[in-house]
Design a protein around this motif. Structure first.
Motif, PDB file in Angstrom:
ATOM      1  N   ASP A  63       0.861  -1.172   0.000  1.00 29.18           N
ATOM      2  CA  ASP A  63       0.000   0.000   0.000  1.00 29.18           C
ATOM      3  C   ASP A  63       0.906   1.233   0.000  1.00 29.18           C
ATOM      4  O   ASP A  63       1.470   1.609   1.051  1.00 29.18           O
ATOM      5  N   PRO A  65       0.338   4.609  -0.373  1.00 33.21           N
ATOM      6  CA  PRO A  65      -0.008   5.764   0.480  1.00 33.21           C
ATOM      7  C   PRO A  65       0.316   5.537   1.945  1.00 33.21           C
ATOM      8  O   PRO A  65       0.826   6.426   2.634  1.00 33.21           O
ATOM      9  N   LYS A  66       0.004   4.343   2.431  1.00 35.20           N
ATOM     10  CA  LYS A  66       0.325   4.063   3.839  1.00 35.20           C
ATOM     11  C   LYS A  66       1.829   4.039   4.059  1.00 35.20           C
ATOM     12  O   LYS A  66       2.327   4.513   5.095  1.00 35.20           O
ATOM     13  N   LEU A  67       2.585   3.517   3.119  1.00 35.42           N
ATOM     14  CA  LEU A  67       4.042   3.506   3.253  1.00 35.42           C
ATOM     15  C   LEU A  67       4.598   4.925   3.246  1.00 35.42           C
ATOM     16  O   LEU A  67       5.533   5.246   3.987  1.00 35.42           O
ATOM     17  N   THR A  68       3.989   5.780   2.463  1.00 36.88           N
ATOM     18  CA  THR A  68       4.441   7.176   2.421  1.00 36.88           C
ATOM     19  C   THR A  68       4.214   7.870   3.755  1.00 36.88           C
ATOM     20  O   THR A  68       5.046   8.649   4.222  1.00 36.88           O
ATOM     21  N   GLN A  69       3.087   7.583   4.398  1.00 40.03           N
ATOM     22  CA  GLN A  69       2.813   8.170   5.714  1.00 40.03           C
ATOM     23  C   GLN A  69       3.827   7.703   6.746  1.00 40.03           C
ATOM     24  O   GLN A  69       4.282   8.477   7.585  1.00 40.03           O
ATOM     25  N   LYS A  70       4.213   6.433   6.693  1.00 40.57           N
ATOM     26  CA  LYS A  70       5.205   5.927   7.650  1.00 40.57           C
ATOM     27  C   LYS A  70       6.562   6.581   7.425  1.00 40.57           C
ATOM     28  O   LYS A  70       7.283   6.908   8.383  1.00 40.57           O
ATOM     29  N   THR A  73       6.809  10.020   8.958  1.00 44.01           N
ATOM     30  CA  THR A  73       6.931  10.080  10.427  1.00 44.01           C
ATOM     31  C   THR A  73       8.372   9.922  10.888  1.00 44.01           C
ATOM     32  O   THR A  73       8.691  10.211  12.039  1.00 44.01           O
TER      33      THR A  73
END
Length: 823
Positions: A63, A65-70, A73
């Motif tokens: 995923d 988008p989720k990897l980009t959010q991590k 951070t």
């Protein structure tokens, strides 16, 4: 829902549909095509990579988008970014910083080590490749075969070499010329004939043989400055030079003579303008020179007392500049001006220094301070300054056209300590020296490029030591500096330090500032070390000049230098060169040798040999020390060293070229010497040497298999017991002997035990079968022999245990093992 509500909902939907249709935008086909192309360009420029990434990672179940959010951070701070400072009371922050610092230091150190390892590996590979490439290139340089060039005939070129080639001299032509003069001077000293003035000798040598006018000029300056009344050898040269006015007068006279030469050259180049005539004296020379110099009317601007185109004060100034006070008085008298100045100059010419002179000087100084201090005529002001020796801070820039002019002006206004007028500021000799050496220094005179000029300035101000030290810094001028120092020292004009270990240039606490002292010993050693191996005879001639210098321990500087030379190169050729060859009629007398020329009442070549032997002994070079002790006739010391060396090798087998074989030749020579001079050696040393000589012979027989002869030597010297009753006696005898015998005792016991065991095996083998002899009496006798051999072996082990010295464990084990095998 009833029908009314359903109707209302249908109407709303119809209205919404109608509004959307009314708000629609109609486009032509060209507009639609243009919008499509713009959309395609934007997608292909910016979004293609993202779309492809989404498609690729989505096919793998990632995923994006989720990897980009991590990833967002995570901390964006760099790994090696400096840590934030924390206060002293923040314990947790401090510990966190320390932990991170430790981690970062480990990472940094690992990174550095990896980089260095990779770098080393890279260069190792490069060097290996270069080596292989060079090897391949060298292999490719193999000469052509004869078949490739059949018409070329090869000819062998014979090479002739001397049977005994001599080393190439490291002295250049200038050094060799100086060395010849030093040798001749030393010969005159040794023979007791009249000594030459080395300064004059070297000055004439530079003029006749050196093609260098600057070097000749330096020697001329030094020769002129030393041409004074001989100074007492009992007075320190530095103090006598500072108090003797003749050095100041010599410097002034030299500068004045050089200026007269310059004026004559100017006059010769302008004979028409000079209108030279009359008596050839300074009075007429100055008149002609002034006529040439002040021929233009504008050159007379600002000058006082001008008559018929001839200014008065330049005439007086140049007369003083030429060193002729009488000509200056004559010019002043003819002018009829300044009667007080004329009177003072007349008294100075006559050498009158009574109180009337002081009174006139006071009046003239008052006149100078009130009027002439701002006079427009620089020559008149300079004449007053010179005659009155005042106003040392006035630079007289209009008249200072060279360093000679400046130095002469400073020397002319000097006043001694006893003639100083403390009411006004005056220049002293020490003040001038400080001005030249400390205030102006090397940079002001551009000494690196104008070395002769700076040397002359220092020499003319009496600073010989500083001038020579400056000259000795460069390799080209070092030979001249060394011989200048030697020449001054022979005239007792060189200030030397109290210790030969001082730096090349130093000063004593009692020395007047800024005077320095030159370490002649260090200078000569530094100079002669360069060629003492190739030109030993010349080096010794220079070391002979140091015979009067003593070190702190009282040793002679000359002997110390020659001792160091022999310690560093103590081969047979050097020993023969220094000490000569042995007399065939007297083994303790050596004839010839260079050092035989330098003997005095204080030392000779035999005392030198003993000194070198002691130094070699301290450095554990015992074999060379023995040679020197034998030359010195000190048999006691030679025997002690021979005993020490024999104790180390006496038990070994003799091999060609070994120390043991070399010591055999030494012992034969010592045996012959002891027959003549046995009384010169202490008794216990002779006993130790004799026993060791017997032990050497014992081991020679033992290694040769001569057991009977070896056993006889041990029995005659009572070194080991024949039975248990003799153990105490042998131990007592052993205590009286030197430590060298104790050192070789374990090897003696082992060798003796091997001899006993060999005899036992031989006897045991012959007595193994009684049927062979058939005689019981003979069997009993052989059994008695075996018991005797066992008793001898037992005595050896008992002695090893009874000796009050710690025996090696391997020795005791071997002795006990052989004894057990005999039972």
């Amino acid at each position: 829902m009833d029908l009314v509500e359903l109707l209302q909902q249908a109407q709303r939907l119809a209205n919404d549909t109608k509004m959307e249709m009314e708000m629609g935008v109609e486009r032509t086909m060209s507009q639609v095509l243009q919008a499509t192309q713009e959309l395609h360009s934007r997608v292909t420029q910016t979004g293609t990579n993202d779309l492809q990434a989404h498609i690729l990672l989505g096919s793998k179940g990632v995923d994006l988008p989720k990897l980009t959010q991590k990833l967002e951070t995570l901390s964006a701070r760099q790994s090696f970014e400096p840590l934030d400072p924390v206060t002293d009371t923040d314990v947790q922050g401090y510990l966190k910083n320390e932990r991170e610092n430790a981690i970062l230091s480990v990472i940094d150190e690992t990174n550095r080590s990896i980089f260095e390892s990779v770098e080393r590996q890279k260069w190792r590979c490069i060097y290996a490749e270069w080596g292989e490439e060079k090897e391949s290139l060298l292999n490719a340089l193999v000469g052509p075969g004869q078949q490739d060039f059949p018409d070329v005939q090869r000819h062998m070129v014979p090479t002739a070499m001397a049977d005994e080639p001599t080393p190439y001299s490291r002295m250049n032509v200038i050094q060799q010329l100086y060395a010849k003069q030093i040798t001749a001077y030393n010969e005159s000293v040794i023979n007791g004939s009249q000594r030459n003035n080395l300064v004059s000798t070297f000055a004439h040598l530079s003029h006749d043989s050196f093609d260098d006018s600057l070097v000749t000029e330096m020697w001329n300056v030094l020769e002129f400055m030393t041409a004074v009344t001989p100074l007492s050898r009992n007075i320190d040269p530095i103090k006598s030079r500072q108090t003797a006015p003749q050095f100041i007068q010599q410097a002034r006279t030299y500068l004045e003579r050089r200026y007269k030469t310059y004026m004559n050259k100017v006059i010769e180049q302008n004979l028409v303008l000079a209108r030279r005539g009359g008596i050839p004296n300074v009075y007429n020379v100055v008149g002609s020179y002034v006529g040439v110099t002040f021929q233009q009317p504008q050159s007379l601007y600002g000058l006082h007392d001008v008559s018929n185109g001839r200014p008065l004060w330049p005439l007086i100034y140049y007369s003083l500049r030429s060193g002729d006070l009488g000509a200056a008085v004559q010019y002043l008298k003819e002018s009829g001006v300044c009667p007080d100045l004329l009177k003072l100059m007349t008294l100075q010419k006559m050498g009158d220094t009574d109180t009337s002179t002081a009174k006139i000087e006071g009046q003239l100084k008052l006149e100078y301070n009130n009027k002439l201090h701002v006079c427009t005529d620089p020559y008149k002001k300079a004449v007053y300054v010179i005659v009155l020796a005042c106003d040392p801070h006035d630079s007289h820039a209009e008249l200072m056209r060279s360093i000679d002019d400046f130095l002469w002006m400073q020397l002319s206004i000097l006043r001694g300590q006893e003639k100083r007028d403390y009411n006004i500021e005056q220049l002293t000799y020490a003040g001038l020296q400080s001005l030249i050496l400390d205030k102006y220094g090397e940079n002001y005179f551009n000494a690196r490029e104008k070395t002769p000029l700076y040397f002359q300035v220092l020499a003319l101000t009496g600073q010989f030591e500083a001038a020579i030290e400056f000259l000795a810094r460069t390799e080209t001028n070092r030979p001249h500096a060394v011989h200048m120092a030697i020449a001054l020292n022979e005239l007792s004009m060189l200030g030397a330090p109290s210790s030969v270990k001082q730096p090349l240039l130093s000063s004593e606490p009692d020395d007047p500032s800024p005077m320095k002292r030159l370490n002649l010993v260090r200078l000569i050693v530094m100079y002669a070390k360069c060629f003492e191996q190739s030109d030993t005879e010349q080096a010794l001639q220079y070391y002979y000049l140091l015979r009067h210098f003593k070190s702190e321990d009282g040793s002679n500087a000359m002997l110390s230098c020659v001792c160091d030379l022999l310690v560093e190169n103590c081969d047979d050729r050097m020993l023969e060169l220094i000490f000569g060859v042995e007399d065939e009629f007297n083994s303790f007398r050596f004839t010839g040798g260079i050092f035989a020329e330098f003997h005095t009442m204080d030392y000779d070549k035999y005392s030198l040999a003993g000194m070198v032997g002691d130094e070699l002994s301290k450095r554990s070079n015992y074999e060379s020390a023995i040679k020197l002790y034998f030359i010195a006739g000190q048999l006691d010391k030679a025997l002690r060293l021979v005993c020490s060396l024999l104790s180390q090798v006496v038990h070994q087998q003799s091999r060609p070229g070994s120390m043991r074989e070399r010591l055999c030749g030494v012992t034969k020579r010592l045996d012959a010497a002891l027959a003549e001079r046995k009384t010169d050696v202490e008794a216990h040393v002779i006993v130790t040497y004799t026993v060791l000589s017997q032990v050497m012979e014992f081991f020679d027989f033992h290694h040769a298999g001569e057991s009977r002869l070896a056993s006889e030597i041990l029995a005659n010297n009572r070194l080991i017991p024949a039975n248990s009753y003799e153990v105490d006696e042998c131990v007592t005898n052993l205590k009286r002997m030197g430590p060298e015998i104790i050192k070789v005792l374990p090897d003696i016991l082992l060798a003796a035990m091997d001899i006993v065991y060999g005899e036992y095996v031989s006897q045991r083998g012959t007595s193994g079968s009684g049927s062979v002899f058939g005689d019981e009496t003979k069997s009993e006798n052989k059994e008695a022999v075996l018991r005797q051999l066992r008793a001898r072996a037992k005595a050896l082990t008992n002695m090893a245990a009874s000796v009050p010295y710690r025996m090696p464990s391997t020795t005791n084990q071997r002795l006990v093992q052989l004894e057990i095998l005999m039972h």
